[in-house]
Design an enzyme around this catalytic site. Structure first.
Site, PDB file in Angstrom:
ATOM      1  N   LYS A 195      71.447  68.799  43.679  1.00  0.00           N
ATOM      2  CA  LYS A 195      70.342  69.838  42.987  1.00  0.00           C
ATOM      3  C   LYS A 195      71.515  71.130  42.334  1.00  0.00           C
ATOM      4  O   LYS A 195      71.785  72.099  43.865  1.00  0.00           O
ATOM      5  CB  LYS A 195      69.686  70.519  43.786  1.00  0.00           C
ATOM      6  CG  LYS A 195      68.768  70.997  43.097  1.00  0.00           C
ATOM      7  CD  LYS A 195      67.840  71.517  44.065  1.00  0.00           C
ATOM      8  CE  LYS A 195      65.919  72.396  43.092  1.00  0.00           C
ATOM      9  NZ  LYS A 195      64.334  71.869  43.411  1.00  0.00           N
ATOM     10  N   LYS A 249      70.615  66.017  39.460  1.00  0.00           N
ATOM     11  CA  LYS A 249      69.395  67.374  39.432  1.00  0.00           C
ATOM     12  C   LYS A 249      69.965  67.898  38.447  1.00  0.00           C
ATOM     13  O   LYS A 249      70.755  68.818  39.335  1.00  0.00           O
ATOM     14  CB  LYS A 249      68.359  67.055  39.811  1.00  0.00           C
ATOM     15  CG  LYS A 249      66.983  67.932  39.517  1.00  0.00           C
ATOM     16  CD  LYS A 249      66.284  69.222  40.261  1.00  0.00           C
ATOM     17  CE  LYS A 249      65.210  69.837  40.059  1.00  0.00           C
ATOM     18  NZ  LYS A 249      64.400  70.075  40.486  1.00  0.00           N
TER      19      LYS A 249
HETATM   20  C1  PBG Z   1      61.733  73.503  43.838  1.00  0.00           C
HETATM   21  C2  PBG Z   1      61.880  72.549  42.668  1.00  0.00           C
HETATM   22  C3  PBG Z   1      62.538  72.624  41.157  1.00  0.00           C
HETATM   23  C4  PBG Z   1      61.840  71.511  40.054  1.00  0.00           C
HETATM   24  C5  PBG Z   1      61.933  70.322  41.393  1.00  0.00           C
HETATM   25  N1  PBG Z   1      61.442  70.818  42.535  1.00  0.00           N
HETATM   26  C6  PBG Z   1      63.166  73.652  40.647  1.00  0.00           C
HETATM   27  C7  PBG Z   1      64.117  75.478  41.023  1.00  0.00           C
HETATM   28  O1  PBG Z   1      64.504  74.765  42.446  1.00  0.00           O
HETATM   29  O2  PBG Z   1      63.486  76.254  40.754  1.00  0.00           O
HETATM   30  C8  PBG Z   1      62.403  71.616  38.586  1.00  0.00           C
HETATM   31  C9  PBG Z   1      62.092  70.501  38.234  1.00  0.00           C
HETATM   32  C10 PBG Z   1      62.341  71.198  36.481  1.00  0.00           C
HETATM   33  O3  PBG Z   1      62.786  71.474  35.740  1.00  0.00           O
HETATM   34  O4  PBG Z   1      61.336  69.510  36.118  1.00  0.00           O
HETATM   35  N2  PBG Z   1      61.789  72.685  44.654  1.00  0.00           N
END
Ligand code: PBG
Length: 323
Positions: A195, A249
């Site tokens: 991520k 991601k």
């Molecule tokens: C945090 C989380 C995030 C997303 C999914 N789970 C955001 C972050 O890390 O701030 C992002 C998903 C998206 O942007 O569609 N638990």
């Protein structure tokens, strides 16, 4: 054999031949729809940055699930927005928490959906961090304990897959151990293994209600987008800790990572087409610059071609409906 004997255009003359030789598929069962449930709402509330996506109330959830089931979407990724937040993110694991109630509602009324739950603290803490904090910064050991409690409470209420999304070192191993010890060895872990600290999460923070709570960035625990080898190491660590699915991601700016991971592991790979990716295409389509369906079809197919088995996308339901 070269031209003129070899003519690759022969494959492209008719739609039937193109289909016959098609190397990449895009099917409803490969798409996962994120779903936001806000326990403080009576009616569903649109998310301005994500046209077509809503924060649902418990009441609006039922008709939405009917639409989803009709569209052919089979898998849901659930995010909860609690009424109250505190330092410890207590509502994330509360008996009557928003996701706990949502799981029960869906299980009772729509038993066939595959339910995946976000397992993180950021939507539930008053400070907006994905971890517990102490005066030195992140409380790592405490955070792992909280993630275990969240995972167990989701498993006990009917989640199929737990999706830890905080990029906390050791989270997969801790959750696997907790699930097995409690007799949930059949529950899987879909880890947000790779991520990136991405600008493209902006609209999500509005959807998940974590925008106001959190002013900083997550560069101290999410990956820098300069990193590729480190991304593969992250994924391999999750494999060794017992992850069942590996996630990359965001998706489109990271196709090289998806491809490399495909060549490195045998696990199913999930790509998350995140909120910013969705919002960009929607905005371009709204101003007449792109055809929405074609733009999504092309990007989603590219993500599959790079090596993702499954894709989490806000467009899942709409794609299924417009096919
Ligand atoms: C945090 C989380 C995030 C997303 C999914 N789970 C955001 C972050 O890390 O701030 C992002 C998903 C998206 O942007 O569609 N638990």
């Amino acid at each position: 054999m070269e031209f003129p004997t070899t003519r690759l255009q022969r494959y492209r003359q008719k739609p039937q031949v193109r289909q016959l030789v098609s190397e990449t598929s895009l099917e409803a069962h490969q798409l996962i729809q994120p779903l936001f449930v806000h326990e403080g709402l009576i009616e569903k509330r649109p998310i301005p940055a994500l046209p077509g996506i809503y924060q649902h109330s418990f009441q609006s959830l039922m008709p939405e699930l009917e639409r989803l089931a009709e569209s052919g979407v089979q898998s849901l990724l659930l995010f909860g927005v609690p009424k109250e937040k505190d330092e410890l993110g207590s509502e994330a694991m509360a008996e009557e928490g928003v996701i706990q109630r949502t799981l029960e509602l869906i299980r009772q009324n729509f038993p066939d959906f595959l339910l995946i739950t976000d397992c993180c603290l950021c939507g539930y803490t008053s400070h907006g961090h994905c971890s517990l904090m102490n005066n030195k910064g992140m409380d790592h050991a405490g955070t792992l304990e909280s993630l275990k409690s969240i995972a167990l409470s989701h498993a006990s209420r009917g989640a199929d897959l737990i999706a830890p999304s905080g990029m906390i070192d050791g989270m997969v191993g801790a959750i696997r151990q907790a699930l097995d010890a409690a007799g949930y060895s059949e529950k899987g872990i879909m880890s947000y293994s790779v991520k990136y600290a991405s600008h493209f999460y902006g609209p999500f923070r509005e959807a998940a209600g974590s925008k106001d709570a959190f002013k900083g960035d997550r560069k101290h625990h999410q990956l820098s987008y300069t990193q590729k080898r480190e991304a593969i190491r992250e994924a391999l660590l999750d494999v060794s800790e017992g992850a069942d699915f590996l996630m990359v991601k965001p998706a489109l700016p990271y196709l090289d990572i998806i491809q490399q991971l495909r060549q490195t592991t045998l696990l199913p790979i999930v790509a998350y087409q995140v909120s910013g990716e969705y919002a960009m295409i929607k905005a371009a389509a709204a101003s007449g610059m792109l055809d929405e369906h074609l733009a999504f079809e092309e990007t989603l197919t590219s993500i599959r071609r790079a090596g993702a088995d499954l894709i989490i996308t806000y467009y899942a339901e709409q794609w299924c409906q417009s096919c």
